[in-house]
Each structure stands twice: as structure tokens, then as C-alpha cells.
Design an enzyme around this catalytic site. Structure first.
Site, PDB file in Angstrom:
ATOM      1  N   ASP A   1      -7.292  -0.370  -0.073  1.00 42.00           N
ATOM      2  CA  ASP A   1      -7.666   0.874   1.137  1.00 42.00           C
ATOM      3  C   ASP A   1      -8.680   0.543   1.855  1.00 42.00           C
ATOM      4  O   ASP A   1     -10.193   0.579   0.750  1.00 42.00           O
ATOM      5  CB  ASP A   1      -6.899   1.394   0.180  1.00 42.00           C
ATOM      6  CG  ASP A   1      -7.070   3.460   0.806  1.00 42.00           C
ATOM      7  OD1 ASP A   1      -6.301   3.924   1.237  1.00 42.00           O
ATOM      8  OD2 ASP A   1      -8.639   3.566   0.560  1.00 42.00           O
TER       9      ASP A   1
ATOM     10  N   TRP B   1       0.774  -1.249   0.267  1.00 45.42           N
ATOM     11  CA  TRP B   1      -0.178  -0.021   0.089  1.00 45.42           C
ATOM     12  C   TRP B   1       0.809   1.219   0.325  1.00 45.42           C
ATOM     13  O   TRP B   1       0.542   2.523  -0.767  1.00 45.42           O
ATOM     14  CB  TRP B   1      -0.893   0.470   1.049  1.00 45.42           C
ATOM     15  CG  TRP B   1      -1.741   1.261   1.419  1.00 45.42           C
ATOM     16  CD1 TRP B   1      -3.129   1.329   0.906  1.00 45.42           C
ATOM     17  CD2 TRP B   1      -1.666   2.477   1.715  1.00 45.42           C
ATOM     18  NE1 TRP B   1      -3.859   2.726   0.845  1.00 45.42           N
ATOM     19  CE2 TRP B   1      -2.808   3.646   1.572  1.00 45.42           C
ATOM     20  CE3 TRP B   1      -0.468   2.815   1.805  1.00 45.42           C
ATOM     21  CZ2 TRP B   1      -3.362   4.788   1.719  1.00 45.42           C
ATOM     22  CZ3 TRP B   1      -0.563   4.357   3.269  1.00 45.42           C
ATOM     23  CH2 TRP B   1      -1.899   5.608   2.538  1.00 45.42           C
TER      24      TRP B   1
ATOM     25  N   TYR C   1       0.867   4.090  -2.932  1.00 51.57           N
ATOM     26  CA  TYR C   1       0.674   5.574  -2.903  1.00 51.57           C
ATOM     27  C   TYR C   1       1.748   6.394  -2.512  1.00 51.57           C
ATOM     28  O   TYR C   1       1.279   7.528  -3.546  1.00 51.57           O
ATOM     29  CB  TYR C   1       0.489   5.393  -1.306  1.00 51.57           C
ATOM     30  CG  TYR C   1      -0.072   6.752  -0.751  1.00 51.57           C
ATOM     31  CD1 TYR C   1      -1.094   7.208  -1.403  1.00 51.57           C
ATOM     32  CD2 TYR C   1       0.571   8.230  -0.428  1.00 51.57           C
ATOM     33  CE1 TYR C   1      -1.957   8.809  -0.815  1.00 51.57           C
ATOM     34  CE2 TYR C   1       0.128   9.120  -0.494  1.00 51.57           C
ATOM     35  CZ  TYR C   1      -1.056   9.813  -0.755  1.00 51.57           C
ATOM     36  OH  TYR C   1      -1.703  10.789  -0.147  1.00 51.57           O
TER      37      TYR C   1
END
Length: 487
Positions: free
Chosen positions: A442, A422, A426
Site C-alpha cells: 500500500d 491487496w 483489504y
């Protein structure tokens, strides 16, 4: 696209702004080159040639149109979509690396020999790195001439020219006007100590939505926002000193975003402009994105509600990475609070004249690399991850300046203890400008999928390629912008 003569000519006849910056039109009978949307009478097909860059048109002996200012166009969306060596080189050239480190320095950053790089860049843009840097210098010089009271000698060296003679010759060649004539044609000048210019964008451009995204995440000290007035301001850590940019995102001319820069050193105008372009996602093709995402009946209502939605980039890849680590498993507000504490305790004072709402620069990588995780008000594992990531950026193990291959950057991030998929994705979304990032785990995305009636969001998102980053922003902005665990 410049090799498809018929397609280019159709775009020129229709004055299609989408192709501004994708190719340039050179007219043999006048000796000028224009953007495709130039409002002048369309020349005959037999009298035009098409070029992949302003530098290529200049090398062919053409000068810039005084009416449409073709050197002030958005860049090609292909630079971010393909993210190949040529596109990464163009980003670094726009950031001024050739002026600072030469072509050899550019080649070293990209991991190529100088000869290989010249061949790759020339085949893509019709001009080598030196010619592309020269075109960028001429654009920077024009902005400084028209918006400041700097002497022409100061403009020349601030723009990256090696001599005043080279500056004068280039300006006359590119703009068919002397520096004195350019300055005489200008309208109002900037306030003392500031540079006012505009960044070209393709319409539609959802500036209000971008302002809302940035406002929600603004960290006191390094960022400031006035939603009523419609501006966003932040500090910039630039090669020759600090800077501040204020961007007007609400009241703006079509196809342009007004910006005001305050710089400690005028030589930093080019990198300041390039990093602001990244923040705005200025080179995106919103019509192509919206057409594809709008074909999905589940996503279409969100796309119609916010046409031209951008993926908010960033001016500093390292700052994005730090804030992504701080945002692990916490709300946006929680991540912003942690970032503000970090700026307050380890940030650098912004020593820059003028009236600004920002007061600090974000902490440098080497400063956070030696931080004691126990000093940070967060779980120890996350504090260790922050220090390890800062050390990796400081020693060059991780490159977040868009010079490296995105896949390699992701692998190097995942090798840092405490950095998971993640966080790495990002960072790719906002620091690397990857248009095809998706975060199926998410929390905000899961809520949005449930609201839209999508059972398997990861599988469903495959139909949104290569624009999944834009779909992600639609999901966050439209349904659960304040519940996702990102900073």
C-alpha cells in the site's frame, strides 16, 4: 478463560472492564450472574462460578444482575482473533440467523451437521445455539421494552419469540421482572419510530479517530457525517427491510457508544446491532493491542498518540468488496466519487419514515452482477472485476458475512478475475474483521515506513502479530491517511 478460576476471580476483584463479555460471574448465594466489572461487593470465591456466556449462566439457573446488565457487554475478542467455527457461529446467532432459519440453517451456512455444530458451540460457550439465541432474544426484548412504546405482543414477535407466553416466561426468568416492571423502570423513551440503545465497548475507545476515518470515506446517499456534532449515520440493508443507524462517537458515556436505529421492521434490531458492532470493532481488547504494539519503539509514538484505536469494520461485506475494487489504484477521494456515482445510478431508494440524512441503500449484488462494465466510468478491467466479484457474491461462491473460514474466503476472492492480494486483504480487514491483516504494498504504508525509518516493512510487521491490522490503521491515521489507495 472461565476455566481458570484464580485468574477470573482476580479480574472480578479488580473490577476489570477488559473481561466484560469474556466470561460471566454467577453467585450461588444470590442466584444472579454479573459482568466481571459489576460495582457490587465482590462475593467470596467459594460462592461463585464462572461461565463462558450469558446463555451458559442462564442454563445453570441464574438470572441477570439488574445493576450491571451483563447481557449488554462487548463480545469476546477471541471471536475475531481465532475466527473458529464457534466464533463464526456466535456472530451469525447475534445476527439473528437462528430466529430466521433455525439451527439447521445456521449449520448449513457453516458447512457442519447440526449435531457437530451443537457439540462445537456447546464446548466453547457452555450452551448450544438455541440457548445462545434465546439469550440474544431476551436482550433484544429488554431494549425494545425500555426504549420503545411497542406493545408487549409486538416486542415479543419482534425479538424472535414464538409466542407471548414464551416471551413473558423468558423475561421473568432472565431479569427477575415482568415486562411491565422493566418498562416501569425506564428513563426517557425514544423519539417516535426510533430505538435508542448503547453498544458496549472496552476502553480506551478512540471514537473521534474512528469518526474521522469514516468521514473521509463517507459516500453521499448511503452515509452522512457531522464532525462538529460528532455523529455518523448510514443506511442498513437488513433481512426484513431497510434501516438507518446514527452513532454518537464523540460525546458518550465511558464504555458505551450511543446509537439510534430507525427500522422498517423491529425484528431487525438484532442484526442491526450486530452489524453496527462490527463497524465499531466493539469487541476488541485495546489494552492488549496497545501493549504489544507499544513495545515497538518505531510504532510506540503513534500508539501513545491514539490509544484505543479501532479497525473500522463495516455493516455490509459486499459493499466493502465493491468499494475495494473501486479504490484500486486511485485516491480515497476518487474511490468515494466512483462509489457515489454507482449509488446514484444503481442504488435503491430508502423508503423509511423519519428524518435522515441518508437517502439510498447500496446496490445489491445481483444488480451489479449484470452490469455492463462499459457503463462504469473506470478502466474496463476494473469494471469487469467489479461485475465478476458481484456475480461471485450473488451466487454464493464468495461469502462475506463472516460465516466462512477467512483463508477460504481469501482464496475464493483471488480466484475472481481482477481481484489481487491487496483487494482481498483489504476486504478481510474491514468485512471479515481479521485482526492480523497487513498491506505492505500500500502506498500509504510505504510512506509511513519511510517516515519511521523502517527499511523492510513486511519483515518488520511480523513483530506486530496478531495485531497487524491495528498497526496498519495507526500507520494510515498517523502519517498518510489521505494518500493510501483504499476506499
Amino acid at each position: 478463560m472461565h476455566q481458570d478460576t484464580e485468574a477470573c476471580y482476580r479480574a472480578v476483584k479488580s473490577k476489570d472492564r477488559r473481561f466484560d463479555g469474556v466470561f460471566y460471574t454467577a453467585v450461588r448465594t444470590t442466584g444472579i450472574y454479573c459482568r466481571p466489572s459489576c460495582p457490587a461487593i465482590t462475593p467470596k470465591l467459594a460462592n461463585v462460578t464462572f461461565h463462558p456466556s450469558a446463555a451458559a449462566a442462564q442454563l445453570a439457573g441464574y438470572r441477570a444482575c439488574k445493576r450491571c446488565l451483563p447481557d449488554a457487554t462487548p463480545g469476546s475478542p477471541e471471536w475475531d482473533l481465532a475466527a473458529d467455527v464457534a466464533g463464526r457461529a456466535m456472530r451469525l446467532i447475534s445476527d439473528g440467523i437462528v430466529d430466521r432459519d433455525g439451527v439447521d440453517g445456521l449449520a448449513a451456512r457453516l458447512g457442519y451437521s447440526t449435531r457437530q455444530l451443537n457439540r462445537v458451540v456447546s464446548s466453547s460457550f457452555g450452551a448450544g445455539p438455541l440457548a445462545l439465541a434465546r439469550a440474544r432474544r431476551s436482550q433484544t426484548a429488554r431494549v425494545l421494552i425500555e426504549t420503545t412504546e411497542l406493545s408487549f405482543a409486538d416486542v415479543a414477535f419482534a425479538s424472535g419469540f414464538a409466542s407471548i407466553r414464551q416471551f413473558n416466561d423468558t423475561v421473568r426468568e432472565v431479569y427477575a421482572a415482568t415486562p411491565t416492571e422493566l418498562r416501569g423502570r425506564r428513563g426517557r423513551t425514544s423519539a417516535s419510530g426510533s430505538i435508542v440503545t448503547r453498544i458496549g465497548v472496552r476502553e480506551p475507545f478512540a471514537g473521534t479517530e474512528l469518526l474521522g476515518f469514516l468521514a473521509l470515506r463517507a459516500v453521499p446517499g448511503i452515509e452522512a457525517v457531522d464532525l462538529e456534532a460528532g455523529w455518523y449515520e448510514r443506511s442498513l440493508d437488513l433481512p426484513h427491510g431497510p434501516g438507518v443507524v446514527r452513532i454518537d462517537l464523540r460525546d458518550r458515556p465511558a464504555g458505551q457508544v450511543p446509537c439510534r436505529f430507525a427500522l422498517a421492521d423491529a425484528r431487525d434490531l438484532a442484526p442491526a446491532l450486530e452489524r453496527t458492532r462490527r463497524l465499531l470493532d466493539a469487541d476488541a481488547d485495546p489494552i492488549a493491542v496497545d501493549e504489544q504494539l507499544g513495545d515497538d519503539p518505531r510504532l510506540a509514538p503513534l500508539v501513545r498518540r491514539r490509544p484505543g484505536l479501532r479497525v473500522p469494520g463495516h455493516v455490509d461485506g459486499f459493499e466493502v468488496a465493491v468499494r475495494a475494487v473501486l479504490g484500486q489504484q486511485v485516491s480515497v477521494a476518487g474511490a468515494r466519487t466512483l462509489a457515489a456515482r454507482l449509488v446514484d445510478s444503481h442504488g435503491r431508494e430508502l423508503d423509511l419514515a423519519g428524518q435522515h440524512q441518508v437517502t439510498s441503500l447500496f446496490p445489491a449484488a445481483d444488480a451489479l452482477a449484470g452490469i455492463d462494465p462499459e457503463e462504469i466510468a473506470m478502466p474496463r478491467a476494473r469494471g469487469r472485476a467489479l461485475a465478476a466479484m458481484a456475480a461471485a457474491v450473488a451466487d454464493g461462491t464468495v461469502a462475506l458475512d463472516r460465516s466462512a473460514d477467512r483463508g477460504e474466503v481469501r482464496d475464493s476472492l483471488l480466484a475472481v478475475p481482477g481481484i489481487g492480494p491487496w483487494t482481498a486483504d483489504y476486504i478481510a480487514l474491514r468485512a471479515l474483521g481479521d485482526p492480523d491483516v497487513f498491506l505492505p504494498t500500500d502506498l500509504g504504508v510505504k510512506h509511513a515506513a519511510e517516515h519511521l525509518g523502517i527499511d523492510d516493512i513486511a519483515r518488520h510487521s511480523e513483530g506486530w502479530r496478531p495485531w497487524r491490522s491495528y498497526a496498519l490503521i495507526h500507520l494510515w491515521s498517523g502519517l498518510s491517511g489521505q494518500t493510501n489507495k483504499e476506499s
